[in-house]
Every structure is written in C-alpha cells, then in structure tokens.
Design a protein around this motif. Sequence first.
Motif: not given
Length: 317
Positions: A69-82
């Motif tokens: 989650l921290r990896f995704g948050l660092l490099f991406w602006d929006e996260l989608v968890w279906p």
Amino acid sequence: MLPFEIDFFEDKISSGGKMGEAKRRKATDANYGKIPKIRPKRGLIVSPPIEIEGTTLHAKSSNLDPQELRFGLLFWDELVWPSSRAIYFGSGPDEQFLESTGILTRPDYTYNGDVAQGILRGQIQAFQDREQAEPGSWALSQGENSLLLKGGLIQENQGALLELHRAIPVPTRDVPLAEILEFKRRRADELLLLRTHLDSFVGEIQRAEDKPAALEKLIEEIDSACSDLLKVGKEWQFPVYLSNLKASFSLSPTKFLPAVMGGWKLAEPYGLTAASAVATASGLASTIEVKGDFGFRSVKRPVSPYRYAFHAHEELR
C-alpha cells in the motif's frame, strides 16, 4: 511526447556577472526541462495478497498489504481496490484513511459463478474500464503481496519486464500514510521524473533511429532519477527500504530490442552508476535489466507499463 516545462524567467546578467535564473538552473539542475509541464494522473489497481490458480483462491490477508500500500501510494495518484459481494474484503484503518481522502476507491465488481475467477475478472475489468477512459494512465499491482496469478490468462513471452534492482526507496510498513502524502507534496518532481522515464521507455526506443544510443540515454536518465530519489530517501525522517521495481510492458522485448544491441544483452543486469554511489550502505550495486515476461491474453494497452511489482531488500541507511 509530453510537453515539457518552459522557464519564462527573463535571462538577465546582473552587475555582479551572475547568470540569470533560467541559465543558472539549466547549468546546475540535471533535471531542468525534463519534468513534464502537464502532470498526468496515474492510477493503480490494487489487491490484498491473494493467489489465484484456476478455481482456487488463497488469501493471505483480507486487507491490503501495508508495504504494498505504501509503495502504491508513493508512486501513484489514485488507487482502486475492486470489491465483490461474493467474497468481501473489508477496509482496515489504512484503507479507510485513504478512502476518506478520495485517493482509494472501492467500486463493486461482483460476478456470478466461480468466486476465484470472479475476483480475477473484477481486477481485470476495473483496469480495462479505467484504461479505456484514460489510456496509458493505469496499471495493475501484482506480486506475492498483492495479486499473484498462475495460469489462465497468462501468455509466456508476450511481454517485456524492465527491472530496477536495489534502485528505489520505499517507506516501511509502519510509516504513517500522512507522512508519505507530505513527502509526495514536497518531492513531486523526483517521483514524477522516474515514472515518466519508465512510462516512455519502450516508446522512446521504438521511435528512435539509433536504438543503441536511445537505450543508453534512457538508462542514464533512469539512473539519474533513481539516484535523486535515493538521495532524498536518505533525508526522510522515517524508515525506508532499498527496493526493486518491476515494470511490465505488453510487448515482447524482441519487438523493440534485438537480442544483442550495442553491447546490451537481454536478461543481463547492467550497472546504474549514479544510483549505486548513493546506495553504498547496501554493499550491493544498483542495476537495470530487460527480459521477457508474460502478458495477459485479454489486456491490450499502449506501450507504457501495464503491471508493476516491487520487492523490498533492506533498510536504506
């Protein structure tokens, strides 16, 4: 090609003979003019650590992995968890915080029939829906601590994998999410620059007449971007891991790179000199390599990466 930032400072020479601001920045800032003026949003489809093989689904956890989650948050602006009503994974405190900020959303993708394939279909469909609306802006998070897919939609040697070894800093699983958001605000340029180079890697080589020269230039730019990130990573007030980053493209490497090109060999690591100099505490060199990877039968996208994964090595001191 993305439009690039133009500095409109007036180039005047002061009475002391100093350079104008634009000339000074150009002379001292290696990244001057490389940061895209238009900063496109990038999104990532995320998943708890689940493994799917045929009709079998094995879930290690019902929440998103804190490190992923921290990896995704660092490099991406929006996260989608279906989400799915067939098997519901509830949000934990981290996910709820990001939902409250609007960074993480949980759209419903419920399908009748086999549960495992329904969850997989939800992941793929969520990606395709957003990719259709914003081409080249979305990717899937995959790996042992997110979605791990075996068989089924996989086609061997239908993709290319660009891997940076021990070349990027990623916050450890205990770092508060608010701290990462503050870091992103302050260090947006360094983060965007690396992502821009990765996004354009295949396209730049495909368009180049002199492919060996283009490859060498891209490697130097990625090396510089990784070095800059590692430098600021050492300045952080919270623990940071020295990590690998894998970016997968839906194009076989033989489609844009010959087996041997200008001394470059597929699946052979090459040194990142600038990044290695910063990451000296690890005792291991930072490297980059390109090799064959699997692709998805049902996923077609532009030449930017469609799938990302990372692996944390050790704390960057």
